[in-house]
Design a protein around this motif. Structure first.
Motif, short mmCIF file in Angstrom:
data_model
loop_
_atom_site.label_atom_id
_atom_site.label_comp_id
_atom_site.label_asym_id
_atom_site.label_seq_id
_atom_site.Cartn_x
_atom_site.Cartn_y
_atom_site.Cartn_z
N GLY A 150 0.74 -1.16 0.12
CA GLY A 150 -0.03 0.05 -0.09
C GLY A 150 0.79 1.17 0.08
O GLY A 150 0.66 2.29 -0.70
N GLY A 151 1.70 1.44 0.99
CA GLY A 151 2.75 2.44 1.01
C GLY A 151 3.50 2.63 -0.31
O GLY A 151 3.75 3.98 -0.73
N GLN A 152 3.98 1.48 -0.96
CA GLN A 152 5.05 1.60 -2.03
C GLN A 152 3.98 2.31 -3.17
O GLN A 152 4.65 3.06 -3.83
CB GLN A 152 5.18 0.34 -2.43
N LYS A 153 2.76 1.82 -3.35
CA LYS A 153 2.05 2.55 -4.44
C LYS A 153 1.97 3.95 -4.19
O LYS A 153 1.92 4.78 -5.14
CB LYS A 153 0.50 1.82 -4.28
N LYS A 177 4.05 -6.32 6.53
CA LYS A 177 2.95 -6.56 7.38
C LYS A 177 1.46 -7.46 6.74
O LYS A 177 0.96 -8.13 7.16
CB LYS A 177 2.45 -4.98 7.80
N SER A 178 1.19 -6.66 5.63
CA SER A 178 -0.12 -7.13 4.97
C SER A 178 0.47 -8.52 4.53
O SER A 178 -0.70 -9.38 4.39
CB SER A 178 -0.05 -6.32 3.60
N SER A 179 1.37 -8.99 3.96
CA SER A 179 1.90 -10.39 3.69
C SER A 179 1.74 -11.06 4.69
O SER A 179 1.13 -12.42 4.55
CB SER A 179 3.42 -10.14 3.06
N LEU A 180 2.13 -10.63 5.94
CA LEU A 180 1.94 -11.70 7.11
C LEU A 180 0.58 -12.07 7.36
O LEU A 180 0.35 -13.12 7.55
CB LEU A 180 2.69 -10.72 8.54
N1 LIG Z 1 1.30 -9.55 -4.88
C1 LIG Z 1 2.48 -9.28 -4.63
N2 LIG Z 1 3.59 -9.59 -5.74
C2 LIG Z 1 4.64 -9.26 -5.58
N3 LIG Z 1 5.36 -8.64 -4.49
C3 LIG Z 1 4.66 -8.23 -3.68
C4 LIG Z 1 3.23 -8.38 -3.61
N4 LIG Z 1 2.58 -7.77 -2.49
C5 LIG Z 1 3.72 -7.16 -1.99
N5 LIG Z 1 4.78 -7.41 -2.12
C6 LIG Z 1 6.20 -7.00 -2.14
O1 LIG Z 1 6.16 -7.51 -0.67
C7 LIG Z 1 6.87 -6.62 0.14
C8 LIG Z 1 6.12 -6.57 1.43
O2 LIG Z 1 4.66 -5.96 0.99
P1 LIG Z 1 3.62 -5.79 2.08
O3 LIG Z 1 2.30 -5.55 1.30
O4 LIG Z 1 3.50 -7.10 2.99
O5 LIG Z 1 4.05 -4.40 2.94
P2 LIG Z 1 3.41 -3.83 4.22
O6 LIG Z 1 4.21 -4.02 5.32
O7 LIG Z 1 1.90 -4.07 4.33
O8 LIG Z 1 3.58 -2.24 3.57
P3 LIG Z 1 2.58 -1.14 3.84
O9 LIG Z 1 2.65 -0.48 5.00
O10 LIG Z 1 3.16 -0.11 2.69
O11 LIG Z 1 1.22 -1.68 3.21
C9 LIG Z 1 6.95 -5.31 -0.66
O12 LIG Z 1 8.29 -5.35 -0.95
C10 LIG Z 1 5.98 -5.53 -1.85
O13 LIG Z 1 6.68 -5.01 -3.04
#
Ligand SMILES: Nc1ncnc2c1ncn2[C@@H]1O[C@H](COP(=O)(O)OP(=O)(O)OP(=O)(O)O)[C@@H](O)[C@H]1O
Ligand SMILES: Nc1ncnc2c1ncn2[C@@H]1O[C@H](COP(=O)(O)OP(=O)(O)OP(=O)(O)O)[C@@H](O)[C@H]1O
Ligand SMILES: [Mg+2]
Ligand SMILES: [Mg+2]
Lengths: 581, 594
Positions: free
Chosen positions: A475-478, B391-394
């Motif tokens: 989300g934050g990367q987007k 975090k979201s991945s987890l």
């Molecule tokens: N569907 C996907 N395919 C490939 N890479 C992904 C996918 N979703 C997330 N990533 C990568 O995995 C990493 C972790 O992403 P994640 O969404 O878990 O982060 P986050 O901690 O939730 O961040 P945020 O606070 O920005 O939401 C990031 O580097 C992201 O680019």
């Protein structure tokens, strides 16, 4: 009929080819009407038994000669008319897309994506079919029919009348069934729309469907829609299934009649066998053109229906467009709202009301307020995503509606609340709004948006492909890609609509500090829900229900002890609570 | 600007036995109707062979003999043949189309069902537009194949064979003369196919590109406009459209050469008949009526071969579609239900344990690098950390959107891979980071298609998350129309709806909120907090948030950094550690009070 006029300019552009095509078609028709004549002469001479064997070769040669000429004509005719139809389709498609690019959000809210796509593909193709195979076939049919009629009349008026009067029956059968088919088809198309919209939304929201274990419910709904579609479709194909058998029947009956009447005449000695054969040959020659003629009527109806749908696009007057005598913005970037009011579409509900404020060039304005208060609506007025219903929005003292639209937008770097990314490499997503990407500038904005922290996590670094709508990023990367995309334009006015909501406080603080450092006179509007993000703004306005309820600097607003102070206390309270726990 | 990496590849093959056998399985349930359809078709073909023969008999019989009334019986026979033929053809169409429509429906539902249960990684790879094509255009292509393709090709071949047989029976010499051009015709058709195959592939591919481009451009039009990128889009589109036109023009050219050549060949055949057959008439080994009948048979023999050219395209597109459909059906869900699923011990408590969890979206690029986390039943945990930390991945792993690469996740001591996904998700409710709204009404967005949720429950859920206030003011209230993707709601409002959805579904033990209120103002959020505290009671909950005010009620905080747990403890413990959390806290609050 009216909608057909839309095609005139396009046809006019290619008029020479079209006319040449029709002339060639006429000549070809006349030539092909001659071959049954050759057949008759041959058969009659055989019936007499008077012919010398080697003379038979002449007839054969004549048939082949006619076929060669006819074939040449048909080739030229196709290359002229069919190719032109593709060119017209191409021109139309480009113009339609051009229009779409200029339409406002109102239009896109009223039309589903799938439906718009159908117009630029299926409807366009219906129009092309009418122009190409349709016109081609109709020209051939009418001209062949005329030529054959003349030749038949010369042989035997009675038989000729049978053919000339009965043959168009085929066309009528086609048109009659075709009319009912069209209604059925319309229902099929609508249900098809329902079906594909259903699938589209399901696939796009699959995460939610899965999270709530709704798969079976979704399948049930889809199956029911599908059953309805099957029934409608069956009705349609059964109608269309009568078409060919019915037409074959009609043609057969005419042939039978010719056999009866003509045969009796031959038996009575008033007609030669060769002439009977000639008539049979005309029937064979004309059968296909008659079918085409009926088909053409349907193509015509489909094309007019499609043209009507295309006309919706071609005639739509976008509410947002460059004025006829545009002014260029001086480019300082001061902003003023004067008694601005915005209504929800077609209702008397106000989204924004009586809004006035000024942001001098280079200053920072923060907007806070409850969910649905109208913050996004407010900033959307600057880039003219929509126009106010009342009052004025001015940039550098000029009403934005008087400015050249492209120049206005070029001044603005916009980070929308919902980050839409395209499925192309990260590099191109960031450089989306500039003509050429300066590598140094690219590095700079990557640093500013703190994407530099993440690059090593991506498989191909800056050249990593981004998934549809950015699904493969966090989300934050987007959001940070969207920020970089706005910054690379080095805009005079920067709009951040809740652009740090998915970014952690730490990174957000770094980004804000970076922005402030190189602000150098950039006017900035920040929308946020966090005090830390807005507190350093030169001016903060608090929006409630579309109206400004408070304004001032952080300190002034705290001193007023109103809504902003309450918001502040809520965050503080959270901190205090946590500290006490 | 435009990338073709993932184009739908189209093979030129027109027949693939393996694919056809798989398709046959879908036709099997309707084999009775299908066989009837085939029998009717054979009847139609046989009755089609009669008319030229009747013509011959009439000419050589009464007509040449001068018997005026003798023509009548032939007329009657002719008309009866026609009527019989009509009945055959119409009933054939009825049966074959009923089968076709049924098969299509079955296939669509089968694909949809299969896709429903595919893993998220599949959806990451496949744009929505492409999946829709599988269910719509590709299935249609198979229907064409069933009703027009196979059946009609068989019919054409039968017609051809029938005519040849009749010809030889009637007069073998005339038959030989008539068929002399046939080999050349076969040659022409095969050359035509070779060219058409390549062109057809091009046309389809380029159309697919136009579609993909359009779909994305329309969704992102606002960005294009605000970033002055219209000219670029226009040029890219013009290029795509032009390529498509060129491919089409090529197909016109091929067609424009093919049709006249076949016609010429037909003329040569007729000429040969006139010459050879004419000599026969003069020499007495053929009758005039026979010659006329042969001229008609020859014309009829050419028709199936002309058709073949068009049927070929139908076959080609059907094979390509079948291949793509089966590719989807063959895609196995990466996340699968176990063969012998275990069930959770009742009552489910909601204790979660992650042991050494390693996970990444691409092999060798771990996003989570060895997570160990034990969450006792009923605890509420906040996960914080920098963007992209994982975090979201987890939490995606907890809901089993993906499977771990190494290590394990257990719920109440049972590895979640040993549970049925449906059972797992009945106990878990997750609000994903990007809330999705569907077109429909406000109420349908909250209850989805679950009719078990009553209007009162919908309303209660909305009230709990503070959405009721804005919903009430919308025209139509809970029946207010929501547009595609919720376009006519503000982002915060969309988040509230997604939140209400979770409440309405009332998860049994586990609640996961991923930035569920990031765009909601703090006042509304404070309201939600009350609801949330009530909801969290007795439930294990995991909350991801960047705003610390969102997580002020949690029992425990976990800090994730680059895929590892770096800090874990209560608020005070973490503050005392003066690490990441402390800095976060300072940033948000220290400045405020100071
Ligand atoms: N569907 C996907 N395919 C490939 N890479 C992904 C996918 N979703 C997330 N990533 C990568 O995995 C990493 C972790 O992403 P994640 O969404 O878990 O982060 P986050 O901690 O939730 O961040 P945020 O606070 O920005 O939401 C990031 O580097 C992201 O680019
Ligand atoms: N396209 C639209 N058509 C009709 N109403 C709309 C449209 N977009 C927004 N609204 C309504 O206008 C109001 C203001 O919306 P807006 O998006 O400006 O809110 P916001 O202050 O940005 O809220 P948030 O903080 O949730 O983003 C909301 O009540 C919303 O439902
Ligand atoms: Mg907003
Ligand atoms: Mg996330």
């Amino acid at each position: 009929m009216y909608h057909l006029r839309l095609l005139f300019p396009y046809i006019y552009r290619y008029r020479h080819r079209m006319i040449a095509g029709l002339l060639v078609a006429a000549f070809g028709a006349a030539v092909s009407a001659l071959s049954p004549l050759v057949l008759r002469l041959a058969v009659d001479s055989l019936a007499d038994g008077t012919i010398e064997p080697h003379r038979l070769l002449w007839f054969g040669d004549a048939l082949i000669g006619l076929a060669v000429i006819d074939g040449g004509m048909k080739f030229v005719q196709r290359m002229l008319i069919a190719v032109t139809s593709y060119r017209i389709e191409n021109d139309l498609r480009a113009d339609l897309f051009d229009r779409l690019l200029s339409f406002d959000q109102m239009f896109y809210q009223q039309n589903y994506t799938g439906d718009l796509m159908a117009r630029l593909t299926n409807d366009l193709s219906a129009v092309r079919q009418f122009l190409g195979p349709g016109l081609n076939g109709a020209a051939t049919a009418v001209l062949t029919f005329l030529a054959a009629t003349v030749l038949m009349m010369l042989v035997d008026p009675l038989l000729a009348l049978i053919v000339v009067l009965l043959l168009p029956m085929v066309t009528i059968v086609f048109v009659a069934i075709g009319g009912r088919m069209r209604q059925a088809f319309h229902r099929v198309q609508n249900q098809f729309g329902v079906l594909s919209t259903r699938a589209q939304e399901n696939f796009a929201g699959i995460r939610t469907v899965k999270a709530f274990a709704q798969e079976e419910a979704e399948i049930a709904v889809f199956t029911a829609d599908n059953e309805r579609y099957r029934k409608l479709n069956l009705h349609y194909v059964l109608l269309s299934g009568t078409l060919w058998p019915a037409m074959t029947l009609c043609l057969g009956l005419i042939t039978a009649l010719i056999l009866l009447v003509g045969g009796q005449q031959v038996a009575a000695g008033t007609l030669t066998i060769g002439e009977l054969v000639q008539f049979n040959a005309y029937l064979a020659l004309l059968a296909f053109p008659m079918i085409i003629l009926g088909w053409m009527v349907n193509l015509f109806q489909q094309a007019t229906a499609s043209l009507e749908r295309l006309n919706d696009i071609l005639r739509y007057q976008p509410m947002i467009s460059s004025p006829s005598t545009p002014r260029l913005p001086p480019g300082y970037g001061s902003i003023e709202f004067r008694k601005v009011g915005v209504r929800a579409n077609h209702s008397d509900q106000w989204l924004l009301r009586d809004l006035s404020f000024q942001v001098p060039a280079g200053k920072v304005l923060a907007v806070v307020g409850a969910t649905g208060a109208g913050k996004t609506t407010l900033v959307n007025l600057l880039g003219r995503v929509r126009d106010p219903d009342e009052g004025q929005v001015l940039i550098d003292g000029i009403d934005v509606r008087e400015l050249e639209l492209a120049a206005l937008r070029r001044m603005i770097g916009y980070v929308p609340q919902e980050s839409f990314l395209f499925s192309m490499p990260l590099r191109e997503n960031i450089g989306f709004g500039v003509a050429t990407v300066d590598p140094a500038r690219l590095d700079h904005v990557i640093e500013m948006s703190r994407l530099s922290n993440d690059l090593d996590q991506f498989p191909d670094g800056i050249d990593t492909m981004v998934g549809e709508r950015g699904v493969t990023l966090s989300g934050g990367q987007k959001q940070r890609v969207a920020i970089a995309r706005a910054l690379i334009r080095d805009p005079r006015i920067l709009i951040l609509d809740d652009a740090l909501s998915s970014v952690d406080t730490h990174t957000a603080a770094q980004i804000l500090a970076g922005l402030r450092a190189e602000m150098n006179g950039r006017t900035t509007i920040i929308i946020a829900q966090r005090i830390a993000t807005v507190r350093d703004a030169d001016q903060i306005i608090v929006l409630d229900d579309g109206q400004i309820v408070e304004r001032g600097s952080h300190q002034e607003l705290l001193a007023r002890n109103g809504r902003y102070a309450a918001m502040y206390r809520r965050e503080l309270l959270a901190a205090e609570l946590e500290r006490e726990e | 600007m435009v990338h073709h990496a993932n184009d739908d590849t189209i093979l030129g093959k027109a027949y693939d036995g393996r694919l056809v056998r798989r398709l046959a399985k879908y036709v099997m349930p309707y084999w009775r109707q299908f066989s009837v359809a085939i029998l009717l078709l054979i009847g139609a073909i046989l009755s089609d062979l009669l008319p030229p023969l009747l013509l011959q008999r009439a000419i050589d019989g009464p007509i040449r003999a001068g018997a005026v009334d003798g023509v009548w019986p032939y007329f009657v026979a002719f008309v009866s043949t026609l009527l019989i033929n009509f009945v055959f053809r119409y009933s054939h169409s009825y049966f074959i189309n009923s089968v076709g429509q049924q098969v299509m429906k079955d296939l669509r539902v089968a694909i949809f069902r299969h896709v429903q249960y595919l893993s998220l990684s599949f959806f990451n790879r496949n744009p929505v537009g492409r999946l829709i094509t599988r269910i719509t255009n590709d299935v249609d292509a198979l229907n064409e194949f069933l009703t027009q393709g196979v059946v009609m090709i068989v019919a054409d071949l039968l017609t051809l064979v029938g005519i040849i047989v009749v010809m030889f029976v009637l007069n073998w010499r005339l038959a030989l003369i008539s068929l002399a051009t046939l080999p050349v015709l076969v040659l022409i058709v095969s050359i035509y196919q070779r060219f058409m195959r390549a062109t057809y592939r091009l046309v389809r591919q380029r159309l697919a590109r136009i579609n993909a481009f359009l779909s994305e451009q329309i969704s992102g039009i606002l960005v294009t406009q605000l970033f002055n990128a219209e000219e670029r889009s226009r040029m890219a589109f013009a290029r795509l459209s032009d390529d498509y036109m060129q491919a089409n023009i090529r197909s016109v050219l091929i067609f424009a050469i093919f049709i006249p050549s076949v016609n010429l060949l037909a003329a040569i055949g007729t000429a040969a008949l006139l010459w050879g057959g004419g000599n026969g008439v003069l020499a007495g080994w053929a009758s005039l009526g026979m010659l006329v009948a042969f001229i008609q048979y020859l014309e009829r023999a050419f028709q199936p071969i002309r058709n073949l050219a068009e049927r070929y395209t139908v076959l080609q597109s059907a094979m390509a579609s079948a291949e793509r459909i089966f590719a989807v059906l063959d895609t196995e869900a990466e996340v699968r239900d176990p063969v012998h699923p275990r069930s959770l011990p009742t009552p489910v408590r909601g204790e979660i344990e992650l042991r050494n969890v390693v996970f990444g979206y691409h092999p060798n690029e771990p996003v989570l690098r060895g997570i160990n986390l034990h969450i006792p039943a009923g605890q509420s945990v906040a996960i914080v950390g920098a963007t992209g930390a994982g975090k979201s991945s987890l939490v995606g792993l907890l809901a089993r959107f993906y499977d771990v690469q190494e290590g394990s996740i257990t719920l109440d001591g049972i590895d979640i891979r040993e549970l049925k996904q449906a059972e797992l998700r009945r106990h878990i409710a997750a609000v994903p980071q990007d809330p999705v709204c569907f077109s429909g009404t406000i109420a349908s967005n909250i209850r989805l298609h679950n009719d078990a949720i009553s209007d009162e429950q919908v309303r209660a859920a909305a009230e709990m998350v503070g959405a009721h206030r804005f919903i009430e003011r919308l025209p139509g209230g809970y029946n207010h129309e929501v547009r595609e993707r919720g376009a006519n709601l503000s982002i915060g409002q969309r988040q509230l709806l997604a939140f209400a959805r979770v409440i309405a579904f009332n998860p049994e033990v586990l609640l996961i909120l991923d930035e569920a209120t990031s765009s909601v103002d703090t006042e509304t959020e404070a309201l939600i907090q009350t609801a949330l505290t009530r909801l969290m009671r007795g439930r294990t909950s995991i909350i991801i948030a960047h705003r610390l005010s969102t997580i002020r009620h949690v029992d425990r905080i976990v800090v994730l950094h680059k895929g590892r747990v770096v800090e874990d403890g209560t608020h005070d413990e973490l503050l005392a550690r003066r690490g990441y959390y402390y800095r976060l806290y300072q940033l948000q609050f220290a400045g405020m009070t100071g």
